[in-house]
Design a protein around this motif. Structure first.
Motif, PDB file in Angstrom:
ATOM      1  N   SER A  57     -22.195   6.254   0.881  1.00 31.53           N
ATOM      2  CA  SER A  57     -21.474   5.182   0.205  1.00 31.53           C
ATOM      3  C   SER A  57     -20.117   4.939   0.843  1.00 31.53           C
ATOM      4  O   SER A  57     -19.410   5.876   1.211  1.00 31.53           O
ATOM      5  CB  SER A  57     -21.292   5.534  -1.272  1.00 31.53           C
ATOM      6  N   ASP A  60     -21.379  15.666  -0.048  1.00 33.71           N
ATOM      7  CA  ASP A  60     -22.498  15.096  -0.790  1.00 33.71           C
ATOM      8  C   ASP A  60     -22.874  13.785  -0.109  1.00 33.71           C
ATOM      9  O   ASP A  60     -22.094  12.835  -0.106  1.00 33.71           O
ATOM     10  CB  ASP A  60     -22.098  14.849  -2.244  1.00 33.71           C
ATOM     11  N   GLU A 106     -24.834  11.488  -0.926  1.00 34.47           N
ATOM     12  CA  GLU A 106     -25.027  10.344  -1.812  1.00 34.47           C
ATOM     13  C   GLU A 106     -23.715   9.661  -2.151  1.00 34.47           C
ATOM     14  O   GLU A 106     -23.605   8.428  -2.129  1.00 34.47           O
ATOM     15  CB  GLU A 106     -25.732  10.792  -3.101  1.00 34.47           C
ATOM     16  N   THR A 107     -22.692  10.447  -2.450  1.00 32.71           N
ATOM     17  CA  THR A 107     -21.414   9.887  -2.893  1.00 32.71           C
ATOM     18  C   THR A 107     -20.312   9.979  -1.835  1.00 32.71           C
ATOM     19  O   THR A 107     -19.280   9.316  -1.963  1.00 32.71           O
ATOM     20  CB  THR A 107     -20.923  10.625  -4.150  1.00 32.71           C
ATOM     21  N   ASN A 149     -17.603  14.022  -8.983  1.00 32.30           N
ATOM     22  CA  ASN A 149     -18.902  13.750  -8.370  1.00 32.30           C
ATOM     23  C   ASN A 149     -20.020  13.530  -9.386  1.00 32.30           C
ATOM     24  O   ASN A 149     -20.895  12.679  -9.207  1.00 32.30           O
ATOM     25  CB  ASN A 149     -19.269  14.907  -7.428  1.00 32.30           C
ATOM     26  N   ASP A 150     -19.991  14.282 -10.476  1.00 35.89           N
ATOM     27  CA  ASP A 150     -21.020  14.107 -11.513  1.00 35.89           C
ATOM     28  C   ASP A 150     -20.932  12.723 -12.152  1.00 35.89           C
ATOM     29  O   ASP A 150     -21.957  12.098 -12.463  1.00 35.89           O
ATOM     30  CB  ASP A 150     -20.878  15.186 -12.592  1.00 35.89           C
ATOM     31  N   LYS A 169     -22.375  10.132  -9.693  1.00 38.94           N
ATOM     32  CA  LYS A 169     -23.838  10.158  -9.640  1.00 38.94           C
ATOM     33  C   LYS A 169     -24.452   9.541 -10.894  1.00 38.94           C
ATOM     34  O   LYS A 169     -25.596   9.070 -10.865  1.00 38.94           O
ATOM     35  CB  LYS A 169     -24.327  11.592  -9.456  1.00 38.94           C
TER      36      LYS A 169
END
Length: 433
Positions: free
Chosen positions: A2, A78, A80-81, A122-123, A126
């Motif tokens: 991202s 991570d 994803e992020t 981060n949580d 997501k």
């Protein structure tokens, strides 16, 4: 990955610290540990000087120096992020990441013996949310969204270090319109106020490091002199072993988690600190093996490894901000080891090496404007520690027993190595806003 990150507007931040409180609540950290901070361009509230604030935490850089330089591989990304995540279970507490990060994002927690830092919430990311700090900002100065990543942000509060941080800024031109302090209107002089900054690198904080690096130079320089000995004396063997053990033991006191020290060897691929530790261990093994066996191949192998070790030791400090203008510091460990070797062997090379050290020291001190009694005394001892052996060798005044000259030289080097840690600091937002 991202391309989302923080967006900060200088014109809207009022320094209310709501972002810091939100971070506390979300991550259950406790003061004085704060993962986010608000840097103020006028921290002592000088009248008519103007104000500018910057809310800053970990920017989860594309080229994250904390992840590259950590010897224990305690950092991961991570995918994803894009968040840079720190593992406290892998951290050895060496604090090297706190040196490498130009935004003062990793914070050492002395109570836990490990580093902590912003995890980008981060949580929340997501789950489709945004970081708590951005969500809590009441003025909209700190938001989160799509960003254009720049390698180097030349903006107020951002050091000139290319890390490609995940943050964009707006209205930085407000910094150019801040009023100058009107001395006539206030009757106050600028010098009446001291805008203090707590240095992250200071000799009193780095005593284990400066002892380890000083002894490393002494050990390598002394070891090379063994080539001329037909047989190494028992006293020299015992002294050399004890000095090696003391140097290694001293280095452990720099770690918050000394029992995890073995993890420092895991990142030889990219961390200079990891390379330094690996080469120190290899030099210790081969050097001590030579001291016991006195096999010539072991000697030359150890000289090569010892030289590589000192080079890697100096490279560890490539991440810091150097407050001196000379190409190298007069306490450079490779230069110290070479100069010590030439003094012990009474080589004419000592004249050249000592002169280089002397000039480097004098040039560096020529820019010092304030002199304190203690500084003058120690500087004089350090100066004489080079000058007296230099004059002694030039005019043949050094007797067969060089112990007094050697002692004076080593004391001077000790002082100079201490001063080295007063001549460096980290890149940080406090110095550029």
């Amino acid at each position: 990955m991202s391309d989302r990150g923080f967006i900060f507007d200088y014109s809207r931040c009022v320094g209310c610290h709501a972002c810091i409180v939100a971070c506390y609540n979300q991550n259950h950290t406790e003061p004085p540990m704060a993962w986010r901070m608000v840097v103020n361009g006028n921290p002592v509230k000088i009248p008519l000087k103007g104000f500018i604030n910057l809310s800053i935490a970990c920017n989860h850089c594309i080229d994250a120096p904390c992840m590259t330089n950590c010897p224990a591989i305690a950092y991961s990304r991570d995918d994803e992020t894009g968040a840079i995540i720190h593992s406290s279970l892998k951290c050895i507490g060496c604090k090297y990441c706190t040196w490498a990060c130009p935004y003062e994002a990793p914070k050492f927690n002395p109570d836990k013996g490990v580093v902590e830092k912003c995890n980008f919430c981060n949580d929340l990311l997501k789950g489709g949310g945004i970081p708590a700090c951005a969500a809590a900002c009441p003025t909209g100065s700190l938001t989160f969204g799509e960003i254009k990543i720049e390698a180097n942000l030349s903006k107020p509060g951002f050091p000139e270090v290319a890390t490609s941080p995940r943050i964009n800024v707006a209205n930085e031109s407000i910094n150019d319109s801040l009023p100058e302090m009107a001395i006539e209107a206030t009757g106050l002089q600028q010098s009446d106020f001291v805008e203090t900054y707590s240095h992250r690198i200071h000799p009193t904080k780095e005593i284990p490091l400066f002892i380890f690096t000083y002894l490393s130079a002494v050990l390598v320089g002394w070891f090379i002199t063994f080539y001329r000995l037909e047989k190494i004396s028992l006293f020299s063997k015992i002294s050399f072993i004890l000095l090696f053990a003391f140097a290694g033991f001293a280095s452990l006191f720099h770690l918050g988690k000394p029992l995890r020290a073995i993890r420092a060897l895991l990142h030889v691929k990219s961390s200079w600190l990891s390379r330094e530790i690996a080469l120190f261990g290899l030099f210790a093994f081969s050097g001590l093996l030579y001291v016991f066996t006195e096999k010539p191949p072991l000697f030359w192998f150890s000289v090569v490894v010892g030289t590589a070790f000192l080079i890697s030791l100096e490279m560890v400090y490539h991440v810091v901000r150097k407050n001196y203008s000379t190409p190298i510091h007069s306490a450079n460990t490779l230069l110290t080891a070479s100069t010590l070797f030439s003094l012990i062997t009474l080589s004419k090379a000592f004249v050249l090496l000592a002169t280089i050290k002397l000039l480097l020291y004098l040039v560096r001190h020529a820019y010092i404007q304030k002199f304190y009694p203690k500084r003058v005394i120690f500087s004089l001892i350090r100066f004489l520690g080079i000058l007296i052996p230099l004059v002694g060798l030039l005019f043949g005044l050094i007797p067969a027993n060089i112990a007094p000259f050697l002692t004076l030289f080593l004391i001077g080097e000790f002082i100079d190595r201490y001063e080295y840690y007063a001549s460096i600091d980290t890149h940080n937002p406090f110095q550029s806003i």
